[in-house]
Enzyme design. Structure first.
Site, PDB file in Angstrom:
ATOM      1  N   ASP A 264       0.854  -1.181   0.000  1.00  0.00           N
ATOM      2  CA  ASP A 264       0.000   0.000   0.000  1.00  0.00           C
ATOM      3  C   ASP A 264       0.896   1.240   0.000  1.00  0.00           C
ATOM      4  OD1 ASP A 264      -2.916   1.096   0.551  1.00  0.00           O
ATOM      5  OD2 ASP A 264      -1.537   2.213   1.860  1.00  0.00           O
TER       6      ASP A 264
ATOM      7  N   ASN B  51      -2.745  12.839  -4.255  1.00  0.00           N
ATOM      8  CA  ASN B  51      -3.784  13.224  -5.211  1.00  0.00           C
ATOM      9  C   ASN B  51      -4.347  14.606  -4.892  1.00  0.00           C
ATOM     10  OD1 ASN B  51      -3.795  11.015  -6.961  1.00  0.00           O
ATOM     11  ND2 ASN B  51      -5.119   9.806  -5.606  1.00  0.00           N
TER      12      ASN B  51
ATOM     13  N   HIS C 144      -4.303  14.247  -9.619  1.00  0.00           N
ATOM     14  CA  HIS C 144      -4.422  12.820  -9.946  1.00  0.00           C
ATOM     15  C   HIS C 144      -3.383  12.375 -10.971  1.00  0.00           C
ATOM     16  CE1 HIS C 144      -8.041  11.866  -7.672  1.00  0.00           C
ATOM     17  NE2 HIS C 144      -8.460  13.103  -7.954  1.00  0.00           N
TER      18      HIS C 144
ATOM     19  N   ASP D 275      -1.223   9.073 -10.586  1.00  0.00           N
ATOM     20  CA  ASP D 275      -1.091   8.013 -11.597  1.00  0.00           C
ATOM     21  C   ASP D 275       0.371   7.693 -11.858  1.00  0.00           C
ATOM     22  OD1 ASP D 275      -3.811   7.863 -11.820  1.00  0.00           O
ATOM     23  OD2 ASP D 275      -3.942   9.060 -13.666  1.00  0.00           O
TER      24      ASP D 275
ATOM     25  N   ASP E 200      -4.602   2.121  -4.562  1.00  0.00           N
ATOM     26  CA  ASP E 200      -3.145   2.191  -4.433  1.00  0.00           C
ATOM     27  C   ASP E 200      -2.579   0.929  -3.806  1.00  0.00           C
ATOM     28  OD1 ASP E 200      -4.422   2.786  -2.024  1.00  0.00           O
ATOM     29  OD2 ASP E 200      -2.670   3.870  -1.261  1.00  0.00           O
TER      30      ASP E 200
END
Length: 423
Positions: A307, A315, A320, A324, A350
């Site tokens: 994680d 974010n 975002h 990504d 994630d």
């Protein structure tokens, strides 16, 4: 046609035109079949030449390619070349000897040129655009005009010889093109076709040379005809085989493209498009078989649950797009640091899952490599303080048949690390 070929054809015309005074005689009774090649044989063989024309045309219905229709044209012309000398006026009491007129010789000459040109075009158009060379555009009108004019005032040789030279030239060039196709594409059909065409050229040029030296072919006419028929049979076989090989190769290419498309669709169905890792669906497809191999061969297997720490903050603060890029970075690191027999999955958001063929001790070493590679990546340098990855490790016992409890266990191990760090 290449520049050298155009030069040869032009030089041939110049030499033939220069020799015109030698042809200025109107004795047309000399054009007769030799008794050893009877009129009946010429008619039968001439009609038989229509058979490959018909079969090639039927193949054209299923394989509509220009080189096939060029082959049809060639055999129609070959039939005309034989049939035109099967009709005429009997000479004396010799039933197998005929005297033919100017029209018949002119038709033979035009048919000979069409035969050579069609074979040449068929070789050029095999797996290539159907483009007529410019040399053909000016050659045909010249040959046609010469044939008509010569048939009106000159001897038969003045009509037949230029057509024979052009036919032989185009046949020779066609044979070379077929040989190149056979070598480059590893096909038998072009090879047989080239051998048949080259054989025709060799036989006819040899016969012409003998006739020029000896003043006629004489008793060798039957032998020449037999060799020509043998070369024609090889040519027919090659042209038909060529079409079938062309179809088979196209089917193979289509099958390869279909298999490639199928593999791409399968990859799209089993791969996360952003991170290029496997998706959760693919885990359900392979897990039963993988666990069976794990039990049967007693291979060590560990499960990593990964994680990204503070991913929501990334974010929110950087957008975002940056999030990504972080996900893609983690996916690339996991794929790079795992072996071919390992599986990397994007589990959701994630979170990532790794099936690692390693003992628990080796898995812990691998976790350290993953964390170090992530923290040293370029993108992390520009992220807020404290961005890291939390990883839970669970050893998969050999008797495992259901991975879900172990996934939950690895998830809890990952969260224990987060709580330890106060995340």
């Amino acid at each position: 046609m290449t520049g050298s070929a155009r030069t040869i054809s032009l030089a041939s015309f110049v030499l033939l035109l220069a020799a015109t005074p030698l042809f200025a005689q109107s004795d047309w009774s000399a054009v007769r079949p030799n008794p050893m090649v009877t009129v009946e044989i010429r008619k039968v063989v001439g009609l038989m030449m229509l058979v490959p024309a018909v079969t090639l045309f039927l193949l054209y219905v299923f394989r509509p390619r220009p080189y096939v229709i060029a082959g049809v044209t060639a055999w129609v012309a070959a039939s005309a070349m034989l049939l035109v000398f099967s009709f005429g006026s009997p000479v004396g009491d010799a039933p197998n000897r005929l005297a033919v007129g100017r029209t018949a010789v002119a038709i033979w000459a035009i048919a000979a040129v069409v035969f050579g040109a069609a074979i040449r075009l068929a070789s050029l158009w095999f797996r290539a655009p159907a483009i007529i060379p410019r040399s053909f555009i000016w050659t045909f009108p010249i040959v046609f005009a010469w044939t008509v004019a010569a048939a009106a005032v000159l001897r038969p040789i003045a009509v037949a010889l230029p057509a024979f030279v052009m036919m032989s030239l185009w046949l020779a060039l066609g044979a070379l093109t077929y040989f190149r196709a056979a070598r480059h594409q590893r096909l038998i059909g072009p090879l047989l076709t080239g051998l048949g065409v080259a054989g025709m050229v060799a036989v006819n040029l040899t016969a012409l040379t003998v006739a020029a030296i000896a003043g006629g072919v004489g008793a060798a006419t039957g032998r020449v005809a037999s060799l020509n028929f043998g070369c024609a049979a090889l040519l027919i076989l090659g042209m038909h085989l060529l079409i079938f090989e062309d179809v088979i190769q196209e089917l193979r290419l289509a099958a390869a493209e279909l298999a490639k498309s199928r593999d791409e669709m399968k990859a799209m169905a089993s791969t996360d498009p952003l991170t290029k890792c496997y998706n959760r669906r693919f885990l359900f497809e392979i897990i039963e078989r993988h666990l069976e191999q794990h039990r049967r061969y007693e291979m060590p297997l560990s499960l990593l649950y990964i994680d990204i720490d503070h991913f929501k903050a990334i974010n929110d603060q950087r957008g975002h797009h940056t999030g990504d890029e972080v996900l893609k970075t983690v996916g690339a690191i996991l794929n790079e640091l795992t072996r071919k027999g390992d599986y990397v999955f994007r589990w959701g958001g994630d979170e990532f899952l790794v099936l690692l063929s390693a003992t628990n001790a080796d898995a812990k070493s691998k976790v350290n490599q993953i964390r170090r590679a992530f923290l040293e990546s370029v993108i992390v340098q520009d992220l807020p303080e404290g961005v890291d990855v939390s990883i839970g490790i669970v050893a998969v016992p050999p008797e495992t048949r259901d991975l879900d409890p172990l996934i939950d266990q690895a998830d809890r191990a990952m969260y224990r690390r987060k709580r330890t760090l106060g995340i």
